[in-house]
Structures are given as C-alpha cells and as structure tokens.
Design an enzyme around this catalytic site. Sequence first.
Site, mmCIF file in Angstrom:
data_model
loop_
_atom_site.group_PDB
_atom_site.id
_atom_site.type_symbol
_atom_site.label_atom_id
_atom_site.label_comp_id
_atom_site.label_asym_id
_atom_site.label_seq_id
_atom_site.Cartn_x
_atom_site.Cartn_y
_atom_site.Cartn_z
ATOM 1 N N SER A 118 -5.400 59.293 61.003
ATOM 2 C CA SER A 118 -5.409 59.341 62.461
ATOM 3 C C SER A 118 -6.371 60.424 62.885
ATOM 4 C CB SER A 118 -4.006 59.641 63.006
ATOM 5 O OG SER A 118 -3.703 61.008 62.849
ATOM 6 N N ALA A 120 -5.529 62.888 64.422
ATOM 7 C CA ALA A 120 -4.783 64.134 64.557
ATOM 8 C C ALA A 120 -4.378 64.752 63.232
ATOM 9 C CB ALA A 120 -3.526 63.897 65.400
ATOM 10 N N CYS A 121 -3.989 63.933 62.261
ATOM 11 C CA CYS A 121 -3.304 64.508 61.108
ATOM 12 C C CYS A 121 -4.060 64.395 59.809
ATOM 13 C CB CYS A 121 -1.929 63.852 60.932
ATOM 14 S SG CYS A 121 -2.021 62.126 60.412
ATOM 15 N N GLY A 122 -5.240 63.808 59.793
ATOM 16 C CA GLY A 122 -5.956 63.696 58.542
ATOM 17 C C GLY A 122 -5.363 62.633 57.659
ATOM 18 N N GLU A 225 -6.031 70.051 55.248
ATOM 19 C CA GLU A 225 -7.023 68.984 55.090
ATOM 20 C C GLU A 225 -8.432 69.485 55.334
ATOM 21 O OE1 GLU A 225 -3.136 66.981 55.969
ATOM 22 O OE2 GLU A 225 -4.260 68.617 56.909
#
Length: 281
Positions: A118, A120-122, A225
Amino acid sequence: MTVRPGPSTRVRVRRLSGHSARDRRDDLATEEPLEIRLAAPDGSRRTVAITMRTPGHDFELAAGFLHGEGLAAGDGIAAIAYCTDADLPPEARYNAVTVHLNGPIPELPALDRHFVTSSACGVCGSAGLDALRHRCAPVPGGTLKLTPEVLYALPEALREAQGVFGKTGGLHAAGLFTADGTPLAVREDVGRHNAVDKLVGWAALNRRLPLAEHVLMVSGRASYEIMQKALAAGVPAVCAVSAPSSLAVDLARSFGMTLVGFLRGERCNVYAGEERVLIME
C-alpha cells in the site's frame, strides 16, 4: 483514447470559512494502483506486486521495488514498459508495467506469495533482521562524513524540490544528496516507501548503485521498510523529519548505518552511526 493519469487530480470542493461557504477547485495527489509484472526470455510471466502509488516515474518505482526485495538488480533488467497484455483492459494500460528480465524469473520464497503493498505500510510481511542478514552485508565505513550544517539544510532542500506537494500538500518525498548537501534526485509519492523505491530505481537504471557516499532524506518518519530499502541500495546514512521506529534503529545499528531523526531547524537526534556526523568541539 486512453488517458495517462498524472500526479495530481483536480476536483471541486466546498470550502467553509466561519458561516460562509464557497465552491472552488482543488488539486489532490493522485492515487492509483500499479501492477508490476515480470517477463523472462523463455516467455514466462508473473505478477509480483500491486501497489497504490502516485503516477509518475513508474519504471523507476518498479526497478527500485525489485532491487529492494532482491528480485532483480539493475543489470538484470533488459527493459521496462507499460503492459499491453491481452488480459489487461485499455483503461488500465498505464497502471501496469512489465519488467523484462535478462534471465529467468527468480525462484525465491517471496514469489510464493504475491506482494500486496500500500502507499502507507510498505511490503506486508517483510523479512526480519535475521533473514535480512542473509541477503545484505553491513554498510562499509567508507569516507562519508556529514557536518551539522549539511544536515540542517536537508529538509528545506527536499521541500524546495517537491513540485507536486506545492500543489496538493499531500505527498511524501525522498531525496538523494551528496556529502556536501547537493541534491542529485528527488521523488514524490503518496507513499513514503514508493518515493524511496522511485529514487533507488533511478539509481539502479542509471547504474549508480551502490550509493556508498550519499545520504537519503525522507519527509516523514524512518520506518524499518525505508531502512531496508536504503540498506539494499548501499546508502550509509538516512535522515528523517520525524521519528524512527524501534526496528529501524535496530536495523541501522546492526548494519552500520547512520540514522538521524527529528531533523528540523537546527536540531536532530542521531540514533545510530554517530561517527559519520562531524562535531567541531
């Protein structure tokens, strides 16, 4: 005619101020999916990732993602193109890229599951530190030294290069700088991890890896990440406007990287690799 999406999208909004309202146009950061497919010389093909991203520098994003996950280095890529496969509807043409490899599609455990990322979260389920040690060596000491003056100037230099952010106010950025603070490349995206992938992809496609004498500056926080992607690219120093996560600090200390957080004005915290920061007593 298929319209190629741009980095910003214009919409109509109603702006409230006190008890009055006015309709106007506003620019938003575009967010659309990008599917990354691999193609080998033997004709085999496979989708390895779908990420939500801001359109622009899509080929760099694909190359950087593959490099960071150990799926394809720069010299292992023959070409990258927007996908024209028959199974893809015309309106999705610019939301899918095919990376043509010089060799076979790698047989790695990571390919047993499709990456779903995503903005946002890798990458979900990224490898832990122990697994990362099997793929990445510690960053060499090198000659990179950073003065406080160079560090303090990085956030503003990054901000000045954020053209789309100036229109939308809704994008992260990652910038690559030399030891004296000279900007080499800056990339923007709704996802901070995508921005780093675009930057690493730029370096990979231009045969500039590893980035042993450079510093990476990111507009948000420093996550695990982001540190993983920097490590894979050989970047010895990462600076962030906001805080690092605990695992990001662990990674930096385990692999000999310098990690600077809360870099704002003339203040910052050095969480790891303080030997690269020159302090004149």
